[in-house]
Enzyme design. Structure first.
Site, short mmCIF file in Angstrom:
data_model
loop_
_atom_site.label_atom_id
_atom_site.label_comp_id
_atom_site.label_asym_id
_atom_site.label_seq_id
_atom_site.Cartn_x
_atom_site.Cartn_y
_atom_site.Cartn_z
N ARG A 73 44.60 -29.72 -11.12
CA ARG A 73 45.98 -30.17 -10.96
C ARG A 73 46.95 -29.14 -11.49
NH1 ARG A 73 44.96 -32.60 -7.52
NH2 ARG A 73 45.25 -34.78 -6.98
N GLU A 76 54.67 -28.51 -5.94
CA GLU A 76 54.09 -28.20 -4.63
C GLU A 76 55.02 -28.70 -3.53
OE1 GLU A 76 50.02 -29.53 -4.35
OE2 GLU A 76 49.47 -28.56 -6.23
N HIS A 128 46.71 -25.78 -2.10
CA HIS A 128 46.05 -27.07 -2.37
C HIS A 128 45.03 -27.38 -1.27
CE1 HIS A 128 46.67 -31.06 -4.70
NE2 HIS A 128 45.42 -30.96 -4.28
N1 LIG Z 1 42.29 -29.26 -5.44
C1 LIG Z 1 41.97 -30.34 -4.81
O1 LIG Z 1 42.22 -30.50 -3.62
C2 LIG Z 1 41.27 -31.43 -5.52
C3 LIG Z 1 41.52 -31.67 -6.84
N2 LIG Z 1 40.88 -32.69 -7.50
C4 LIG Z 1 41.15 -32.85 -8.91
O2 LIG Z 1 40.01 -32.45 -9.66
C5 LIG Z 1 40.03 -33.09 -10.93
C6 LIG Z 1 38.64 -33.56 -11.29
O3 LIG Z 1 38.18 -34.52 -10.37
P1 LIG Z 1 36.76 -35.27 -10.57
O4 LIG Z 1 35.75 -34.34 -11.06
O5 LIG Z 1 36.52 -36.01 -9.32
O6 LIG Z 1 37.16 -36.28 -11.71
P2 LIG Z 1 36.18 -37.00 -12.76
O7 LIG Z 1 36.94 -38.15 -13.26
O8 LIG Z 1 34.85 -37.20 -12.18
O9 LIG Z 1 36.06 -35.92 -13.92
C7 LIG Z 1 37.10 -35.58 -14.79
C8 LIG Z 1 36.48 -35.21 -16.11
O10 LIG Z 1 37.53 -34.76 -16.97
C9 LIG Z 1 37.22 -35.21 -18.28
N3 LIG Z 1 38.43 -35.21 -19.09
C10 LIG Z 1 39.43 -36.12 -19.09
N4 LIG Z 1 40.37 -35.76 -19.99
C11 LIG Z 1 39.96 -34.61 -20.55
C12 LIG Z 1 40.49 -33.76 -21.54
N5 LIG Z 1 41.65 -34.05 -22.14
N6 LIG Z 1 39.80 -32.64 -21.87
C13 LIG Z 1 38.63 -32.35 -21.26
N7 LIG Z 1 38.05 -33.14 -20.33
C14 LIG Z 1 38.71 -34.25 -19.97
C15 LIG Z 1 36.64 -36.58 -18.07
O11 LIG Z 1 35.83 -36.96 -19.17
C16 LIG Z 1 35.80 -36.38 -16.82
O12 LIG Z 1 34.46 -36.06 -17.14
C17 LIG Z 1 41.09 -34.18 -10.81
O13 LIG Z 1 42.27 -33.72 -11.42
C18 LIG Z 1 41.33 -34.30 -9.33
O14 LIG Z 1 42.60 -34.79 -9.06
C19 LIG Z 1 39.97 -33.47 -6.87
C20 LIG Z 1 39.68 -33.29 -5.55
C21 LIG Z 1 40.34 -32.27 -4.76
O1 LIG Z 2 44.70 -34.68 -0.24
C1 LIG Z 2 44.38 -33.54 -0.55
O2 LIG Z 2 44.13 -32.65 0.27
C2 LIG Z 2 44.32 -33.18 -2.02
C3 LIG Z 2 43.10 -33.71 -2.66
C4 LIG Z 2 43.25 -33.82 -4.12
O3 LIG Z 2 43.94 -33.10 -4.76
C5 LIG Z 2 42.56 -34.92 -4.80
O4 LIG Z 2 41.75 -35.59 -4.14
O5 LIG Z 2 42.81 -35.13 -5.99
#
Ligand SMILES: NC(=O)C1=CN([C@@H]2O[C@H](COP(=O)(O)OP(=O)(O)OC[C@H]3O[C@@H](n4cnc5c(N)ncnc54)[C@H](O)[C@@H]3O)[C@@H](O)[C@H]2O)C=CC1
Ligand SMILES: O=C(O)CCC(=O)C(=O)O
Length: 526
Positions: free
Chosen positions: A230, A259, A278
């Protein structure tokens, strides 16, 4: 037919599912003002990261039942505002995990070998092999911040490439980290020791600017950082400074504080930075996955079924709900009943989960009881999403207790409430066929099903009183469907519970309390 607004590009597979139950309008690129104008006619909203759903939009969505985020992060939705309004917010927690993890790995390799800039130079007609001498990731240390779904997949892939792994995640056990081949460390150690750092955490107040000037200063001069999580987790101004000053070797960013990325010192940097718009979730596979996942949940909610990934209904997974479904109705009915007996302004609700209900899994019954309690005041505005918030805002204290002792029924629910008409309690259970029975009122044993119109009296158990009450109701043309008396001792205090075919006319309660021996009378509409 229900109406769904889709305000970001969503795969057709999702639109097809929505179209089974609703009229679907796709309107991309709405301004906040256009959103506020458009939203009142919609029952559901489906978005990706391109739409920012503010409190103003949510408050204008008078008919909205569900907001579906086709992706993981719901930070572009004002979830507390949605919760207050009883709108379910759902996401797709796993649909794009692999896509985002692979993007992070691709960014790490592209950054190490300067692929974007090398590619651009060849396309310009150059053949420069000196400028683009890169670094290997093999045997280097990767620090994974956030070892959740995406972080775990990145760790697994990086291990296969021969990298050493550190992880920082205060919510993950050492065993889980070890399973993934990661040494779990504090964030400072990770910053100091890692050659590559990849972020996979949500944006929260704790993680905002986690990577600031101070953190960047702790990193090695050869270190490279990747953010596919993020925008705002890295302080972009501090990062630009650190890269310009050569304090770290590189950065690859997929996400930004604002963004689309506007004017930014990051744009002026050279091959040491890669910027993508993104794209983490932008694979065909991920887009089909998230569109289907979220569209199915919207369809289900519009059909009155539970959603499997609601972010604002804790503990209400479809499995648990299925198991508890008959008891949810019981809890709601008893909540509604005790709320009316205790009068308005209830300030304390005590929910005792008894017998086989005395487990953690039964927690949704407390929410159901609250929903019932608040239904007289809020009618259809209260639901499983906002019942707890509404109760808190009204200053209703909730005490939840469990008592595993089995009584007459395998599981029963005892509610007591303190309100403007004093303290009252009800107990209820289910018969084998799922029919609801009220088994206790104010500690007097009874056994009666709930009905639409009910009359409860507190009286002295003495001859003639039932007849007098019957005649009085008859004189007001009220037909009694059934009647029961609950008493602890003969000729002592007792309750009378009557199911009526008709609502009680105004003024009759005063007449009832004038009957000799009747101390109190309450009407209840269920
Ligand atoms: N660039 C993109 O298009 C995408 C971005 N994302 C983002 O990726 C990130 C991770 O997604 P997931 O792995 O699915 O989530 P998840 O919930 O499976 O994992 C997040 C991890 O972060 C840890 N966490 C929470 N607060 C923390 C802190 N203060 N310090 C260290 N660790 C902490 C949690 O314990 C958890 O293990 C999210 O922000 C999501 O929005 C997800 C999908 C696509
Ligand atoms: O919708 C998208 O392409 C962004 C995905 C993403 O950032 C998320 O799933 O957290």
């Amino acid at each position: 037919m229900a109406k769904v607004l889709v305000s970001d590009p969503i795969d057709q597979a999702g639109i097809d599912i929505l179209s089974q139950v609703a009229t679907v309008d796709v309107k991309i690129g709405l301004t906040p003002e256009q959103f506020v104008q458009a939203i009142p006619e919609y029952d559901a909203l489906m978005i990706r990261s391109g739409s920012r759903i503010t409190k103003e939009i949510i408050e204008a969505g008078h008919q909205l039942k569900i907001i579906g985020r086709a992706g993981v992060g719901v930070d572009n939705v004002d979830v507390p505002a949605a919760t207050r309004q009883g709108i379910v917010v759902v996401n797709s927690p796993e649909g794009n995990t692999i896509a985002a993890a692979e993007h992070a790995i691709a960014m790490m390799l592209a950054l190490s070998r300067y692929i974007p800039d090398a590619n651009a130079s060849v396309k310009r007609g150059e053949w420069d092999r000196k400028t683009f001498v890169g670094a290997e990731v093999y045997k280097k240390t990767l620090g994974v911040v956030g070892l959740g779904k995406i972080g775990s997949h990145v760790a697994t892939a990086a291990k296969a490439m021969g990298m050493k792994l550190l992880a920082y995640d205060p919510f993950i056990s050492t065993e889980r980290a070890e399973q993934l081949g990661c040494r779990l460390v504090e964030v400072d150690i990770l910053l100091q020791e890692a050659d590559y750092i990849t972020l996979h955490i949500p944006k929260t107040p704790e993680t905002t600017h986690l990577i600031n000037a101070e953190a960047l200063a702790k990193m090695k001069p050869n270190a490279r950082i990747i953010n596919c999580a993020r925008g705002g987790i890295i302080d972009e101004a501090a990062l630009a400074e650190a890269l310009k000053a050569g304090k770290i070797a590189g950065a690859a960013l997929d996400v930004f504080e604002e963004e689309p990325l506007k004017e930014s010192p990051l744009r002026a940097l050279g091959k040491e930075i890669i910027l993508t718009p993104h794209l983490g979730a932008s694979t065909t596979e991920a887009q089909v996955n998230v569109a289907i996942d979220v569209a199915e949940q919207i369809r289900d909610v519009l059909l009155g079924l539970p959603a499997r990934s609601a972010v604002n209904i804790p503990g209400l997974s479809p499995d648990i709900l299925e198991e508890l479904r008959p008891y949810m109705q019981l809890a709601e009915t008893l909540g509604n009943l005790v709320g009316q007996l205790a009068g308005g302004r209830v300030d304390l609700l005590n929910v005792k989960l008894q017998g086989e209900l005395a487990t953690n899994k039964s927690q949704p019954l407390v929410v159901a009881a609250l929903k019932g309690l608040l239904s007289q005041a809020l009618r259809e505005r209260v639901n499983y999403v906002n019942a707890s918030v509404e109760a808190k805002e009204r200053g209703i204290r909730i005490i939840e207790t469990r008592d595993a002792a089995i009584r007459d029924y395998a599981g029963s629910l005892h509610l007591s409430a303190k309100g403007s008409m004093g303290e009252h309690s009800v107990t209820g259970a289910l018969l084998g066929d799922g029919e609801i029975r009220i088994t206790n009122i104010d500690e007097f044993p009874i056994n009666i099903p709930p009905s639409s119109h009910m009359l409860f009296t507190l009286h002295r158990d003495m001859p003639g009183i039932i007849g007098k009450l019957g005649s009085l109701l008859g004189s007001f043309n009220v037909n009694i469907a059934s009647m029961q008396v609950g008493r602890k001792i003969v000729r002592g205090d007792a309750v009378m519970v009557l199911s009526l075919d008709d609502p009680l006319p105004d003024g009759i309660l005063t007449e009832i309390t004038k009957v000799a021996g009747i101390r109190d009378a309450y009407t209840v509409t269920l």
